[in-house]
Design an enzyme around this catalytic site. Sequence first.
Site, PDB file in Angstrom:
ATOM      1  N   SER A 140      -5.572   0.733  -3.372  1.00 29.69           N
ATOM      2  CA  SER A 140      -4.612   1.820  -3.631  1.00 29.69           C
ATOM      3  C   SER A 140      -3.207   1.248  -3.801  1.00 29.69           C
ATOM      4  CB  SER A 140      -4.643   2.856  -2.504  1.00 29.69           C
ATOM      5  OG  SER A 140      -4.131   2.291  -1.316  1.00 29.69           O
ATOM      6  N   ASP A 183       0.466  -3.597   2.374  1.00 32.53           N
ATOM      7  CA  ASP A 183      -0.371  -3.721   1.180  1.00 32.53           C
ATOM      8  C   ASP A 183       0.475  -3.730  -0.095  1.00 32.53           C
ATOM      9  OD1 ASP A 183      -2.261  -3.500   3.134  1.00 32.53           O
ATOM     10  OD2 ASP A 183      -3.473  -1.987   2.111  1.00 32.53           O
TER      11      ASP A 183
END
Lengths: 423, 423
Positions: free
Chosen positions: A173, A231
């Site tokens: 994502s 991330d």
Amino acid sequence: MWERGLVLSAPGKAILHGEHAVVHGKVALAVALDLRTFLRLRPCAEGRVCVRLPGVGVLRSWDIPSLQALRSGFAGKRWEEERAAPVGSRPCPVTQWDPRAADFDESKPPSVEQLDTLREFAGIAAEASAPESLATLAFLYMCLAISAKYGDVPSVDILVWSELPTGAGLGSSAAYAVCLAAALLSACRAISCPLKEGESTARWTEEELTLINSWAFQGERVIHGNPSGVDNAVGTWGGALRYQSGKITPLKRVPMLRILLTNTKVPRSTKVLVAGVKEKILKFPAIMNPVLDSIDAISQECQSVLEVMSANSSPEHYPVLEELFDINQHHLNVIGVGHPSLDRLCRVTASHGLHSKLTGAGGGGCGITLLRPDTSALAMEAAKRDLCACGFECWETSIGAPGVTLHSSSSLKAEVLHVFAES
Amino acid sequence: MWERGLVLSAPGKAILHGEHAVVHGKVALAVALDLRTFLRLRPCAEGRVCVRLPGVGVLRSWDIPSLQALRSGFAGKRWEEERAAPVGSRPCPVTQWDPRAADFDESKPPSVEQLDTLREFAGIAAEASAPESLATLAFLYMCLAISAKYGDVPSVDILVWSELPTGAGLGSSAAYAVCLAAALLSACRAISCPLKEGESTARWTEEELTLINSWAFQGERVIHGNPSGVDNAVGTWGGALRYQSGKITPLKRVPMLRILLTNTKVPRSTKVLVAGVKEKILKFPAIMNPVLDSIDAISQECQSVLEVMSANSSPEHYPVLEELFDINQHHLNVIGVGHPSLDRLCRVTASHGLHSKLTGAGGGGCGITLLRPDTSALAMEAAKRDLCACGFECWETSIGAPGVTLHSSSSLKAEVLHVFAES
């Protein structure tokens, strides 16, 4: 520049050391995986914005006037809500309406109202959590927010394809959000197009990367609610970074290391695993806290080794990295996030002389196996075959990969070109 | 009393937690194994002392006058050496000749000269380290030393038989030394014979046990050179004891717990394993020292649980003991004393719902598996069968067993009676 179209990519991420311990204030090392998400941006003439993610079955498009109406509707709606609400019931500070500030800003988390409105607009159910729903929602939010700040996103066709599996803890994502941020900021000319004629790849300046990262974080917030920001930072800067108590520090130099990434496909709940670790620490503090300290030291030792290796790689560094893998895998079992499938993964790779540990939440999910420069293709194929025989999925890839990157079409690998040609 | 003959036994030992960490100042818990060494002492009329250990093939006897001559020879020889040696070259304090003190004393370690003389007397090669040689040497030393202090050992026939394997780290030499000490001290009337008519077993007073232990330690010194004293303390007091930095503290109350003890039969060198751990600590101090701290906390937690269990055992204590086994087994792997055979042992028992760890030096050797009170005979037999199929040897026994004990002949189990009848 972008009007001729552009292709960019961002890497996935793996946790090398420090998963779970990071929740308790210890150092974690996150590394960029050379499994990437690719985005192609092309102008389209019809006054529409189109987004396609064939991998998760998304094909949506909207005309630009309706997106503009949606955006301006926010401000009106917020004004009305503000006037109607009694003073005491006004929204909490994070989502507080400030008529002097922009509705959308990369420093403010998306508000519940914004997301509700976007869901309604896109026909997404309130509790929908499938990748396609969240990807669509993130796209809409970023598209509106970036155009609100930098001017309308022009008519574009965006195609996204990823080498990363979704929901496996590999930052798919975030790679998507980083690609979207870079593409939309490029389309709005908020960042430059650094790819020069004749170059196969190019990267943005540090300042531009910081902007990409902050908008990618907004996309991650739409998808995950309260992400750590690790991330998207890995997706943006690549290489490796150190994360501790909310502070993210990219490592200056990192070697690219070959790895095998294996998905046991055993589903797990990160939330349940994190709670289990906390419970163990409360149950046996004198036994567990030193284990977290040892994991912290492993992350720091690994960081030192990686920094030395990037300056002067030598075969003697590999046994150290392997030993750190083995030790941490035992520690992760001690804190209760192991799984028989991961034990099996470690045993299978050990039978080929390779060292593995779980990566990420554990309790199933993925494992990472270090390959030496001299690990033969034969040995690796044998290991992959045995892992596949366990029902696992394997990728031979690298860690320490570059962050978000612009590509010339001619430099793309065949698989990506094929997907783009088909779509 | 002993003239009618007596039978006594001492338990073996296992390390429950803290092996290796104890070398670095951490707490270890040693427990008495209900695998015992039995000794039968009987008078014999011929003015001889006879010792038989059918298990290791020892059958030796000496006439008492030659033992007396040997003993007095020591003093003469030491006098001569003392006069011949220049002052500066006199022996080091530990073995220093003091004509006013006894040649043999339980507070002084056996001297090199004494052991050389005994080896020569018994026809044992200088470097002989086989169990039969060391057992004979320890017997001769203890026999001479005890008779030097308490008066001649009378004509006796001593038969020793053990349920313990030798060289497996289960304290077989200490159990032997404890039995010998108790038997020889009884024969010389240095301790009482507490077994009353009609009783099946009896134990000595605390003061007598202290004397038995100190002489057993002398036997251990003959066999091992520089033992910690833990094994003979466990053999003497039984139950469980805490050992840290040379201090031995018996636990006040300990429950008897069922275990499976498994010998992988993989040979290992304790010295090499201890050196390996030290090397790992020097290589990764920040990673390894916390692991030793965690092991220390495991020993202490286990001690608390055992103390609570002995007062009020409840099924809920078993999962805690099992978890401590699992955690420590991981830690022992981390410090480098695991072995594939031990991994296999743990995996096999885990497949039957049982929890195991290595016990002792590791690198092969023995593993200990906790059994719950409700572990069915069927489950246990299945586990034993699978362990035997790996080439391992298994004993179903208990920990927390009583220390050195006198037995009435009628209370002995059939197997022991059979061995004694045959010999």
